[in-house]
Design a protein around this motif. Structure first.
Motif, short mmCIF file in Angstrom:
data_model
loop_
_atom_site.label_atom_id
_atom_site.label_comp_id
_atom_site.label_asym_id
_atom_site.label_seq_id
_atom_site.Cartn_x
_atom_site.Cartn_y
_atom_site.Cartn_z
N ALA A 140 5.35 52.30 12.39
CA ALA A 140 5.60 53.29 13.61
C ALA A 140 6.15 53.12 15.46
N ASP A 141 6.63 54.00 15.73
CA ASP A 141 7.45 53.71 17.00
C ASP A 141 6.24 54.39 18.00
N HIS A 142 5.28 55.51 17.44
CA HIS A 142 4.97 55.62 18.30
C HIS A 142 3.84 56.79 17.70
N ALA A 143 2.51 57.14 18.53
CA ALA A 143 1.39 57.04 17.54
C ALA A 143 1.03 58.45 17.90
N LEU A 144 -0.43 59.44 17.52
CA LEU A 144 -0.41 60.36 17.67
C LEU A 144 -1.87 60.79 17.37
N HIS A 145 -2.89 60.77 17.86
CA HIS A 145 -3.95 60.76 16.96
C HIS A 145 -4.69 62.56 17.66
N VAL A 146 -5.57 63.29 16.23
CA VAL A 146 -5.66 63.98 17.19
C VAL A 146 -7.25 64.62 17.05
N VAL A 147 -7.88 64.80 17.19
CA VAL A 147 -9.42 65.61 16.51
C VAL A 147 -9.59 66.71 17.10
N ILE A 148 -9.50 67.69 15.54
CA ILE A 148 -9.32 69.09 15.84
C ILE A 148 -10.93 69.86 15.90
N GLN A 149 -11.47 71.16 16.89
CA GLN A 149 -12.77 71.33 16.93
C GLN A 149 -12.50 73.11 16.45
N GLU A 150 -13.59 73.12 15.47
CA GLU A 150 -13.45 75.28 15.32
C GLU A 150 -14.35 75.51 16.69
N GLN A 151 -13.62 76.70 17.26
CA GLN A 151 -14.37 77.22 17.60
C GLN A 151 -15.11 78.68 17.22
N THR A 152 -16.15 79.04 17.63
CA THR A 152 -16.72 79.91 17.04
C THR A 152 -17.71 81.35 17.69
N LEU A 153 -17.23 82.48 17.29
CA LEU A 153 -18.12 83.58 18.46
C LEU A 153 -19.23 84.14 17.31
N GLY A 154 -21.14 83.43 17.47
CA GLY A 154 -21.47 83.64 16.03
C GLY A 154 -21.26 82.57 15.05
N ARG A 156 -18.61 83.52 13.53
CA ARG A 156 -17.14 83.86 13.16
C ARG A 156 -16.62 83.31 13.42
N THR A 157 -15.76 82.08 13.34
CA THR A 157 -14.66 81.62 13.48
C THR A 157 -13.30 82.39 13.97
N ILE A 158 -12.87 81.93 15.91
CA ILE A 158 -12.10 82.81 16.74
C ILE A 158 -10.86 81.47 16.23
N GLY A 159 -11.24 80.17 16.32
CA GLY A 159 -10.03 79.73 16.60
C GLY A 159 -10.22 78.21 16.46
N TYR A 160 -8.76 77.27 16.74
CA TYR A 160 -9.05 75.50 16.93
C TYR A 160 -8.80 75.67 18.05
N THR A 161 -9.01 74.53 18.41
CA THR A 161 -8.81 73.72 19.61
C THR A 161 -8.58 72.43 19.48
N ALA A 162 -8.99 71.19 20.67
CA ALA A 162 -7.65 70.25 20.21
C ALA A 162 -7.90 68.80 20.85
N SER A 163 -8.23 67.61 20.94
CA SER A 163 -8.03 66.47 21.65
C SER A 163 -6.58 65.65 21.29
N TYR A 164 -6.01 65.16 21.96
CA TYR A 164 -5.28 64.97 20.94
C TYR A 164 -5.01 63.23 22.11
N LEU A 165 -4.60 61.95 21.66
CA LEU A 165 -4.01 60.92 22.03
C LEU A 165 -3.06 59.75 21.93
#
Length: 216
Positions: A140-154, A156-165
């Motif tokens: 690899a010339d470049h790297a992308l590391h992603v950690v997904i976070q599920e967001q819930t309301l009660g 119910r899943t309302i979507g996903y956010t993420a942190s990345y490096l």
């Protein structure tokens, strides 16, 4: 193509566009959060992610679970720390890429039991003109590391956010060990948006196009 770099002690990661604000944070509260499985600031967060205790909430890392934060820290731990001597780093694969091609190591972890988010991110990254996704740091010339976070309301899943490096994969010639030079740390914070994968790909495209930004 391999590049040989002479680097001093590698320090903290970049958090693009985010200033630091002083605010009081209770150490006891951090300990209680860690015991409860909630993400809490620790010295490792500052050492490997470059986020001090006062900025922990500002950059959105408090939204992670402890497991997710540990995964992000572990992704950043392949670095050189603790020794002020200089290092000779060789960066980039032995075999040159085709002209105009950047080979990207992509890892995705976190709340993605179905693998759907990882597939979407992989497809969006692979669709960037001139990008080839690879599965080994040595290729690899470049790297992308992603950690997904599920967001819930009660319940119910309302979507996903993420942190990345993002990072530049290298080899520490003194130890003959793989290391990474951290480039950019960030978060995607719109769980109701539909563009998580596309936004990560857009960020990566800009990061690749800015080689003059020095790795940290």
């Amino acid at each position: 193509m391999k590049r040989v770099l002479l680097f001093p002690l590698i320090t903290s990661a970049i958090f693009a566009g985010q200033p630091s604000f002083a605010q009081k944070t209770s150490h006891k509260a951090s300990q209680s959060a860690a015991k409860a499985g909630i993400a809490a600031w620790s010295p490792d967060v500052q050492q490997y992610l470059g986020v001090d205790q006062a900025s922990f909430r500002l950059v959105g890392l408090y939204r992670l679970s402890k497991v997710q934060l540990d995964a992000l820290v572990n992704a950043a731990k392949q670095n050189i720390t603790g020794d002020p001597r200089k290092y000779v780093l060789t960066c980039g694969p032995e075999a040159p890429a085709q002209t105009g091609t950047t080979r990207v190591l992509l890892t995705v972890s976190g709340d993605d039991s179905s693998g759907q988010r990882a597939q979407e991110i992989h497809q969006s990254v692979a669709a960037i003109p001139g990008v080839q996704v690879v599965d080994s740091p040595s290729a690899a010339d470049h790297a992308l590391h992603v950690v997904i976070q599920e967001q819930t309301l009660g319940k119910r899943t309302i979507g996903y956010t993420a942190s990345y490096l993002t990072a530049t994969p290298c080899t520490d010639q003194s130890r003959k060990a793989p290391v990474e030079l951290k480039r950019q740390l960030g978060t995607y914070t719109d769980p109701r948006g539909s563009g998580l994968a596309d936004d990560l790909a857009r960020m990566l495209k800009q990061d690749i196009a800015n080689p003059e930004a020095p790795p940290q």
